[in-house]
Motif scaffolding. Sequence first.
Motif, PDB file in Angstrom:
ATOM      1  N   TYR A   1       0.844  -1.197   0.000  1.00  9.34           N
ATOM      2  CA  TYR A   1       0.000   0.000   0.000  1.00  9.34           C
ATOM      3  C   TYR A   1       0.876   1.243   0.000  1.00  9.34           C
ATOM      4  CZ  TYR A   1      -3.995  -2.760   1.714  1.00  9.34           C
ATOM      5  OH  TYR A   1      -4.993  -3.671   1.870  1.00  9.34           O
TER       6      TYR A   1
ATOM      7  N   ILE B   1      -6.385   3.300   3.464  1.00  5.96           N
ATOM      8  CA  ILE B   1      -5.899   1.945   3.804  1.00  5.96           C
ATOM      9  C   ILE B   1      -6.886   1.255   4.737  1.00  5.96           C
ATOM     10  CG2 ILE B   1      -4.069   0.666   5.003  1.00  5.96           C
ATOM     11  CD1 ILE B   1      -2.066   2.655   3.832  1.00  5.96           C
ATOM     12  N   CYS B   2      -7.395   2.018   5.704  1.00  5.50           N
ATOM     13  CA  CYS B   2      -8.355   1.430   6.646  1.00  5.50           C
ATOM     14  C   CYS B   2      -9.643   1.022   5.909  1.00  5.50           C
ATOM     15  CB  CYS B   2      -8.694   2.430   7.758  1.00  5.50           C
ATOM     16  SG  CYS B   2      -7.321   2.686   8.876  1.00  5.50           S
TER      17      CYS B   2
ATOM     18  N   THR C   1      -9.989  -0.411   3.283  1.00  7.86           N
ATOM     19  CA  THR C   1      -9.915  -1.754   2.671  1.00  7.86           C
ATOM     20  C   THR C   1     -10.539  -2.821   3.580  1.00  7.86           C
ATOM     21  OG1 THR C   1      -7.731  -2.141   3.615  1.00  7.86           O
ATOM     22  CG2 THR C   1      -7.800  -1.225   1.380  1.00  7.86           C
ATOM     23  N   LEU C   2     -10.704  -2.460   4.841  1.00 14.35           N
ATOM     24  CA  LEU C   2     -11.315  -3.442   5.767  1.00 14.35           C
ATOM     25  C   LEU C   2     -12.703  -2.974   6.248  1.00 14.35           C
ATOM     26  CD1 LEU C   2      -8.384  -4.692   8.042  1.00 14.35           C
ATOM     27  CD2 LEU C   2      -9.536  -5.914   6.218  1.00 14.35           C
TER      28      LEU C   2
ATOM     29  N   PRO D   1     -12.498   0.232  11.099  1.00 16.73           N
ATOM     30  CA  PRO D   1     -11.145  -0.349  11.155  1.00 16.73           C
ATOM     31  C   PRO D   1     -10.084   0.690  11.466  1.00 16.73           C
ATOM     32  CG  PRO D   1     -11.967  -0.289   8.898  1.00 16.73           C
ATOM     33  CD  PRO D   1     -13.058   0.246   9.740  1.00 16.73           C
TER      34      PRO D   1
ATOM     35  N   LEU E   1      -5.713   1.472  11.597  1.00 16.72           N
ATOM     36  CA  LEU E   1      -4.522   1.085  10.825  1.00 16.72           C
ATOM     37  C   LEU E   1      -3.900  -0.199  11.400  1.00 16.72           C
ATOM     38  CD1 LEU E   1      -2.690   1.884   8.488  1.00 16.72           C
ATOM     39  CD2 LEU E   1      -1.351   3.248  10.087  1.00 16.72           C
TER      40      LEU E   1
ATOM     41  N   ASP F   1      -5.410  -2.634  12.682  1.00 13.94           N
ATOM     42  CA  ASP F   1      -6.182  -3.794  12.208  1.00 13.94           C
ATOM     43  C   ASP F   1      -5.662  -4.245  10.844  1.00 13.94           C
ATOM     44  OD1 ASP F   1      -7.712  -3.426  14.459  1.00 13.94           O
ATOM     45  OD2 ASP F   1      -9.190  -2.172  13.422  1.00 13.94           O
ATOM     46  N   VAL F   2      -5.435  -3.253   9.980  1.00 17.28           N
ATOM     47  CA  VAL F   2      -4.926  -3.587   8.639  1.00 17.28           C
ATOM     48  C   VAL F   2      -3.541  -4.238   8.771  1.00 17.28           C
ATOM     49  CG1 VAL F   2      -4.370  -2.687   6.347  1.00 17.28           C
ATOM     50  CG2 VAL F   2      -6.184  -1.610   7.701  1.00 17.28           C
TER      51      VAL F   2
ATOM     52  N   TYR G   1      -3.818  -7.697  10.050  1.00 19.05           N
ATOM     53  CA  TYR G   1      -4.451  -8.543   9.039  1.00 19.05           C
ATOM     54  C   TYR G   1      -3.469  -8.873   7.906  1.00 19.05           C
ATOM     55  CZ  TYR G   1      -7.571  -9.954   5.264  1.00 19.05           C
ATOM     56  OH  TYR G   1      -8.150 -10.647   4.232  1.00 19.05           O
ATOM     57  N   GLU G   2      -2.825  -7.843   7.395  1.00 17.72           N
ATOM     58  CA  GLU G   2      -1.956  -8.042   6.233  1.00 17.72           C
ATOM     59  C   GLU G   2      -0.695  -8.848   6.567  1.00 17.72           C
ATOM     60  OE1 GLU G   2      -2.762  -7.561   3.312  1.00 17.72           O
ATOM     61  OE2 GLU G   2      -4.347  -6.045   3.334  1.00 17.72           O
TER      62      GLU G   2
END
Lengths: 291, 375
Positions: A210, A217-218, A220-221, A273, A275, A277-278, A281-282
Amino acid sequence: MIVVKDVSKQYGDFTALQNVNLEFGNGLYGLLAPNGAGKTTLIKMLATLIAPTEGEIFYNGKNINDMDDRYRERLGYLPQQFGYYKNYSPKQYLLYLAALKGIGKKDALDKIEELLEKVALSDVVNKKMKKFSGGMIQRVGIAQALLNDPEILILDEPTAGLDPKERARFRHLLTDLARERLVIISTHIVSDIESIANEIIMIRNKQLLYKDSVADICATLNGCVFETTIDYDQLEDFRKNNILLSEKQEYGNMTVRFIHKGDSEIEWTSVPPHLEDVFLYEYRDELEGDN
Amino acid sequence: MRVLWNELKKILTWKMLVLLIFINSVLYFLLIEFDIEYFPNGSDMYSYNLGIEMIKKYGITMDRDEFIDFEKTYADDVKKADDYLQSREEFGEEGLETYEKFRDYDWVNRSGKASELRDEVFFNQSVDLFWELQERERLIEFYKWKDSIPERLSKKKQQRFEELIAQKKFGLYPEVAWMNFKRFIANVGIAILFSVVLVISPVILKDRSRQIVPMQYTTKKGRKLFRTKILAGVIATFIVITALLTVYFSLYSLNNTSMFFDVRVNTFIGNESWFDPTFFQFIMLFISGIYIIGLVFGLLSMAFSSLVPNMVSLIGIQIPFVIGFLIIGLYPLLPDMISIWNPKWLSLISYCTIIIIVILFTAVLWKREKKMDIL
């Protein structure tokens, strides 16, 4: 403006970065990835310490290695491991580095006084650094990066060793600095940059994942992050079926924050969400590998 | 200039100065002190005094007439010795009433009384005349052999001997001051070599092991700092060598050998050389040699310092070089640099070779440093 064009870096058979393309204008960029993802390799290439195996890095259209000292005189850099002479005082050490940065002694003395005040070290200007705590050393490191009033400021893990109060002070300082220059911060601590970065860069599997604002970015979730309360006995099964972001014990039950893509259940509460969290997750595979 | 000065300050610290004084004190007492404290040692005193007398009386060369005068002085001294022996009845009782008889006496199968009398002359009363006579006899003997050439020499060495004989450059003057200087400079060479390696070795490694290099190389000065560090190392080497030479030559001045400085090296006994500088010119040659060796080892230390990962490896890699040089190179390149017993151009070619190798090695390292990844 810095442009990273088709940059790859290999160490023998090991590929640290592959075909990375990036653009940086003025503002604050957070380079966020777990340890070992290639953050420091990218940072060191931007600081001319490492040469790309392939590709080029340009500053205002010119290759930074060809620019040589004309690039470096615009650069402020704090490495991950900030080295220093333990018998030097901050003033002596900053004077030493100021000479390398081509700053005259008189100007350097004024600047050093100003910077040490800014990083709250004015009362230990002449004390030997061997007696300093990790946080104090890191603040000297931040001060040295700012000595030449750089147009490009690159900080590799700058908050390591800083206490919460110092981190907050540092964030304010960066926000001020990023108004009229390019600041790149590499970190694996999400909270350091979440609230201040204009853009976040995430690297995964040696490639750019990203480069976007925190909000995008957030996004995306969006709709995939939930919180709910479960019995402690259900936790193991819950972990198997969902991606757990955090878990907290409350009144004998577990409050969990998790990601679920698909149909949600009625007792789950959808939450916006963050950051982190992303990030979790990623990089779940890498983080699980670390654990 | 400020950057260079800063690098120099990093090398020449108070701590390093104390260490340097300590190392040199140890090496002084182990290697050098004897040649300062005990010069001239024992009977060398008579050789030394006779050398001074010869220089005062005949200058730095002796022609045939002067040698006849030297022999005459010897004859006068023999007479004095005869008078001394004849004034002592006990010498007469042992058949030692003349110096000739005293000298030619069968000392291997001597009587107890004769032995006592000889000890009395040489050791208990320490009659200078008898010691001096021995030294004069030795010099006269050398003079008599002045035209002889040792056997089994290479053609070039033989030619050199013939040249020296043709130019009337014989080993006539007592070699005591010269030998003392050769021992002294060999040991000073060792002390200087150790000092240079000690001071210069950490120059590049220290910044690398303290992780200061990333900060240095991202400044305006950048990787050119490597060259500045090398230059600072060379200047520091020069300072260390100059300081040590000043100290050691101040100590050497206590030996009071300056009256021999104008004597040509080929006119000291047993010191045939390819070239014919004066004693003083040879000192200058030695000083040039020690500067070159010191600077070469300084540059080598910095080169190793930029290659090895830590101090232990740095010490480990340098020990064979230093010891190897002390065993193989020290004497041919310093005290014996012009000696006929080494090939004529050995020292010059060796100096040129080591200078070229070290300069090339440093250039390769600079090229490497310009490109290398700083991890």
